[in-house]
Design a protein around this motif. Structure first.
Motif, PDB file in Angstrom:
ATOM      1  N   ALA A 126      -2.854  10.562  -5.227  1.00  0.00           N
ATOM      2  CA  ALA A 126      -1.613  11.579  -6.129  1.00  0.00           C
ATOM      3  C   ALA A 126      -0.171  11.680  -4.943  1.00  0.00           C
ATOM      4  CB  ALA A 126      -1.613  12.941  -6.540  1.00  0.00           C
ATOM      5  N   ASP A 127      -0.500  12.335  -3.695  1.00  0.00           N
ATOM      6  CA  ASP A 127       0.472  11.737  -3.066  1.00  0.00           C
ATOM      7  C   ASP A 127       0.129  11.686  -2.035  1.00  0.00           C
ATOM      8  OD1 ASP A 127      -0.532  14.171  -3.041  1.00  0.00           O
ATOM      9  OD2 ASP A 127       0.597  15.317  -2.927  1.00  0.00           O
ATOM     10  N   ASP A 128      -0.831  10.606  -1.742  1.00  0.00           N
ATOM     11  CA  ASP A 128      -1.221  10.356   0.043  1.00  0.00           C
ATOM     12  C   ASP A 128      -1.063   9.075   0.190  1.00  0.00           C
ATOM     13  OD1 ASP A 128      -2.206  12.665   0.381  1.00  0.00           O
ATOM     14  OD2 ASP A 128      -4.391  11.922  -0.079  1.00  0.00           O
ATOM     15  N   TRP A 129       0.032   8.671   0.982  1.00  0.00           N
ATOM     16  CA  TRP A 129       0.035   6.926   1.510  1.00  0.00           C
ATOM     17  C   TRP A 129       0.540   6.753   3.071  1.00  0.00           C
ATOM     18  CZ3 TRP A 129       3.067  10.169  -2.066  1.00  0.00           C
ATOM     19  CH2 TRP A 129       4.793   9.672  -1.115  1.00  0.00           C
ATOM     20  N   TYR A 130       0.208   5.605   3.218  1.00  0.00           N
ATOM     21  CA  TYR A 130       0.248   5.081   5.188  1.00  0.00           C
ATOM     22  C   TYR A 130       1.997   4.618   5.017  1.00  0.00           C
ATOM     23  CZ  TYR A 130      -3.659   6.723   7.478  1.00  0.00           C
ATOM     24  OH  TYR A 130      -5.139   7.694   8.219  1.00  0.00           O
ATOM     25  N   THR A 131       2.993   5.344   5.615  1.00  0.00           N
ATOM     26  CA  THR A 131       4.107   4.698   5.497  1.00  0.00           C
ATOM     27  C   THR A 131       4.755   3.173   6.803  1.00  0.00           C
ATOM     28  OG1 THR A 131       5.406   6.477   4.892  1.00  0.00           O
ATOM     29  CG2 THR A 131       6.320   4.771   5.857  1.00  0.00           C
ATOM     30  N   VAL A 132       4.123   1.692   6.999  1.00  0.00           N
ATOM     31  CA  VAL A 132       4.577   1.536   8.082  1.00  0.00           C
ATOM     32  C   VAL A 132       5.862   1.231   8.752  1.00  0.00           C
ATOM     33  CG1 VAL A 132       4.133  -0.979   8.702  1.00  0.00           C
ATOM     34  CG2 VAL A 132       2.496   0.138   6.628  1.00  0.00           C
ATOM     35  N   GLY A 133       6.828   1.429   7.909  1.00  0.00           N
ATOM     36  CA  GLY A 133       7.962   1.592   8.488  1.00  0.00           C
ATOM     37  C   GLY A 133       8.902   0.348   7.424  1.00  0.00           C
ATOM     38  N   ASN A 134      10.312   0.128   8.024  1.00  0.00           N
ATOM     39  CA  ASN A 134      10.758  -0.970   7.579  1.00  0.00           C
ATOM     40  C   ASN A 134      10.854  -2.166   8.808  1.00  0.00           C
ATOM     41  OD1 ASN A 134      11.398  -0.007   5.562  1.00  0.00           O
ATOM     42  ND2 ASN A 134      13.968   0.700   6.508  1.00  0.00           N
ATOM     43  N   ASP A 135      10.089  -3.630   8.347  1.00  0.00           N
ATOM     44  CA  ASP A 135       9.384  -4.896   9.589  1.00  0.00           C
ATOM     45  C   ASP A 135       9.757  -6.235   9.091  1.00  0.00           C
ATOM     46  OD1 ASP A 135       8.447  -6.092  11.054  1.00  0.00           O
ATOM     47  OD2 ASP A 135       6.927  -4.528  11.914  1.00  0.00           O
ATOM     48  N   SER A 136      10.898  -6.764   9.920  1.00  0.00           N
ATOM     49  CA  SER A 136      11.115  -7.891   9.359  1.00  0.00           C
ATOM     50  C   SER A 136      10.022  -8.562   9.622  1.00  0.00           C
ATOM     51  CB  SER A 136      12.008  -8.389  10.081  1.00  0.00           C
ATOM     52  OG  SER A 136      11.661  -8.587  11.382  1.00  0.00           O
ATOM     53  N   GLY A 194      -7.725   5.595  11.661  1.00  0.00           N
ATOM     54  CA  GLY A 194      -8.706   6.912  12.581  1.00  0.00           C
ATOM     55  C   GLY A 194      -9.739   5.959  13.656  1.00  0.00           C
ATOM     56  N   ASP A 195      -9.899   5.332  14.123  1.00  0.00           N
ATOM     57  CA  ASP A 195     -10.656   4.071  14.590  1.00  0.00           C
ATOM     58  C   ASP A 195     -10.134   3.587  15.770  1.00  0.00           C
ATOM     59  OD1 ASP A 195     -12.926   4.349  12.632  1.00  0.00           O
ATOM     60  OD2 ASP A 195     -12.667   2.237  11.653  1.00  0.00           O
ATOM     61  N   ASN A 196      -9.879   4.992  16.729  1.00  0.00           N
ATOM     62  CA  ASN A 196      -8.833   3.746  17.878  1.00  0.00           C
ATOM     63  C   ASN A 196      -8.038   3.737  17.986  1.00  0.00           C
ATOM     64  OD1 ASN A 196     -11.423   5.294  19.092  1.00  0.00           O
ATOM     65  ND2 ASN A 196     -12.649   3.513  19.224  1.00  0.00           N
ATOM     66  N   ASP A 197      -6.700   4.068  17.062  1.00  0.00           N
ATOM     67  CA  ASP A 197      -5.804   2.757  16.508  1.00  0.00           C
ATOM     68  C   ASP A 197      -4.061   3.891  16.696  1.00  0.00           C
ATOM     69  OD1 ASP A 197      -5.762   4.415  14.597  1.00  0.00           O
ATOM     70  OD2 ASP A 197      -5.279   2.764  13.075  1.00  0.00           O
ATOM     71  N   THR A 198      -3.542   3.393  17.011  1.00  0.00           N
ATOM     72  CA  THR A 198      -2.000   3.761  16.224  1.00  0.00           C
ATOM     73  C   THR A 198      -1.732   3.806  15.191  1.00  0.00           C
ATOM     74  OG1 THR A 198      -1.516   3.545  18.598  1.00  0.00           O
ATOM     75  CG2 THR A 198      -0.280   4.450  17.194  1.00  0.00           C
ATOM     76  N   ASP A 199      -2.724   4.690  13.980  1.00  0.00           N
ATOM     77  CA  ASP A 199      -1.882   4.170  12.891  1.00  0.00           C
ATOM     78  C   ASP A 199      -0.708   4.973  12.955  1.00  0.00           C
ATOM     79  OD1 ASP A 199      -4.759   4.665  11.869  1.00  0.00           O
ATOM     80  OD2 ASP A 199      -4.775   6.811  11.621  1.00  0.00           O
ATOM     81  N   PRO A 200       0.097   4.035  11.284  1.00  0.00           N
ATOM     82  CA  PRO A 200       0.860   4.146  10.910  1.00  0.00           C
ATOM     83  C   PRO A 200       1.205   5.989  10.371  1.00  0.00           C
ATOM     84  CG  PRO A 200       0.379   3.480   9.382  1.00  0.00           C
ATOM     85  CD  PRO A 200      -1.281   3.265  10.454  1.00  0.00           C
ATOM     86  N   VAL A 201       2.303   6.703   9.972  1.00  0.00           N
ATOM     87  CA  VAL A 201       2.496   7.746   9.369  1.00  0.00           C
ATOM     88  C   VAL A 201       2.283   8.216   8.207  1.00  0.00           C
ATOM     89  CG1 VAL A 201       4.431   9.173   8.707  1.00  0.00           C
ATOM     90  CG2 VAL A 201       5.470   7.685  10.700  1.00  0.00           C
ATOM     91  N   ALA A 202       1.259   9.281   8.349  1.00  0.00           N
ATOM     92  CA  ALA A 202       0.429   9.499   6.871  1.00  0.00           C
ATOM     93  C   ALA A 202       1.257  10.531   6.363  1.00  0.00           C
ATOM     94  CB  ALA A 202      -1.248   9.548   7.322  1.00  0.00           C
ATOM     95  N   VAL A 203       1.502  10.174   4.695  1.00  0.00           N
ATOM     96  CA  VAL A 203       1.977  11.341   4.362  1.00  0.00           C
ATOM     97  C   VAL A 203       0.893  11.447   3.099  1.00  0.00           C
ATOM     98  CG1 VAL A 203       3.810  11.653   2.156  1.00  0.00           C
ATOM     99  CG2 VAL A 203       3.904   9.932   3.941  1.00  0.00           C
ATOM    100  N   GLU A 204       0.825  13.350   2.952  1.00  0.00           N
ATOM    101  CA  GLU A 204      -0.356  13.846   2.503  1.00  0.00           C
ATOM    102  C   GLU A 204       0.044  14.738   1.528  1.00  0.00           C
ATOM    103  OE1 GLU A 204      -4.060  13.695   4.233  1.00  0.00           O
ATOM    104  OE2 GLU A 204      -3.155  15.089   5.465  1.00  0.00           O
ATOM    105  N   ARG A 243       4.135   0.186   2.471  1.00  0.00           N
ATOM    106  CA  ARG A 243       3.312   1.126   2.549  1.00  0.00           C
ATOM    107  C   ARG A 243       1.856   0.603   2.532  1.00  0.00           C
ATOM    108  NH1 ARG A 243       6.053   5.798  -1.092  1.00  0.00           N
ATOM    109  NH2 ARG A 243       7.715   6.914   0.402  1.00  0.00           N
ATOM    110  N   VAL A 244       1.051   0.761   2.525  1.00  0.00           N
ATOM    111  CA  VAL A 244      -0.318   1.290   2.386  1.00  0.00           C
ATOM    112  C   VAL A 244      -0.814   2.300   1.568  1.00  0.00           C
ATOM    113  CG1 VAL A 244      -3.123   0.902   3.535  1.00  0.00           C
ATOM    114  CG2 VAL A 244      -0.877  -0.238   4.834  1.00  0.00           C
ATOM    115  N   GLY A 245      -1.317   1.858   0.047  1.00  0.00           N
ATOM    116  CA  GLY A 245      -1.894   3.363  -0.211  1.00  0.00           C
ATOM    117  C   GLY A 245      -0.524   3.282  -1.492  1.00  0.00           C
ATOM    118  N   ASP A 246       1.127   3.333  -1.641  1.00  0.00           N
ATOM    119  CA  ASP A 246       1.109   3.373  -2.522  1.00  0.00           C
ATOM    120  C   ASP A 246       2.281   2.983  -3.078  1.00  0.00           C
ATOM    121  OD1 ASP A 246       2.661   5.836  -4.730  1.00  0.00           O
ATOM    122  OD2 ASP A 246       3.792   6.715  -3.350  1.00  0.00           O
ATOM    123  N   GLN A 247       3.411   2.350  -3.982  1.00  0.00           N
ATOM    124  CA  GLN A 247       4.439   1.914  -4.169  1.00  0.00           C
ATOM    125  C   GLN A 247       5.469   2.303  -2.883  1.00  0.00           C
ATOM    126  OE1 GLN A 247       5.966   2.138  -8.390  1.00  0.00           O
ATOM    127  NE2 GLN A 247       7.004  -0.122  -8.168  1.00  0.00           N
TER     128      GLN A 247
END
Length: 208
Positions: free
Chosen positions: A8-18, A198-208, A131-135
């Motif tokens: 419904a409303d969960d995704w990861y925002t990676v951001g703007n990246d060339s 979540g496995d010892n990394d720096t996640d992108p921004v999660a939206v819930e 984004r990971v998980g959404d348009q």
């Protein structure tokens, strides 16, 4: 660990990246779909237009299930997999694009890939909105429903041997360390992003 998306409303925002708009590239993820419908695994669009970018998605109506990968550009072409992943089952999926041959491929569990050698341009003149998980252009429209883990992006088309190498470590205590070349895997220097959910990394921004 893995990330659970509610559809419904969960995704990861990676951001703007060339770096997410190279000429050749690969996207990989461990996925466990939990519902029918269309769910995006990875989506990248040009800031000013949805029609310059690409996406990698899963689709299921309960009977017919497939993965699709291709550019958004009109007439750009797609590749659709004949192999798939059942609901509530883990699978390893990889999409690759080789600019020299204009060929896109989808591998499911390191099997024989589906491919299309008449793919149009993936290019975007502005940094990609990812984004990971959404348009990216319509939040909540095609949100992933289920689990996802170890999403990765390379600025090269991985070979079948490399994909088999990564997949072959699925039974180990830890999935493949993509930062280190091992066996037939030789593209660690081309790894642009690796989101371990979540496995010892720096996640992108999660939206819930």
């Amino acid at each position: 660990k893995s990330a659970l998306f509610d559809g419904a409303d969960d995704w990861y925002t990676v951001g703007n990246d060339s770096s997410m708009v190279p000429t050749s590239f690969s996207i990989a993820a461990w996925v466990r779909p939990a519902a029918t419908g269309v769910g995006l695994i990875f989506d990248a669009t040009q800031n000013s237009s949805i029609w310059a970018g690409y996406h990698f998605r899963y689709s299921s109506n309960g009977t017919l299930k497939n993965f699709r990968f291709g550019p958004y550009a009109a007439g750009g072409g797609w590749v659709d997999s004949s192999d798939t992943v059942d609901l509530d089952t883990w699978g390893f999926v990889v999409a690759t694009y080789d600019n020299d041959s204009t060929t896109a491929k989808i591998y499911v569990n390191a099997g024989t890939p589906a491919e299309n050698s008449s793919i149009g341009s993936f290019a975007a003149s502005n940094p990609a909105k990812v984004r990971v998980g959404d348009q990216t252009s319509a939040s909540g429209s095609y949100t992933w429903n289920g689990h996802m883990d170890d999403v990765a992006f390379w600025n090269v088309a991985l070979s079948a041997a490399e994909i088999t190498e990564i997949y072959g470590l699925k039974g180990s205590d830890e999935l493949a360390n993509l930062n280190v070349d091992s066996g037939n895997y030789a593209s660690s220097d081309n790894l642009v992003g690796w989101w371990r959910m979540g496995d010892n990394d720096t996640d992108p921004v999660a939206v819930e």
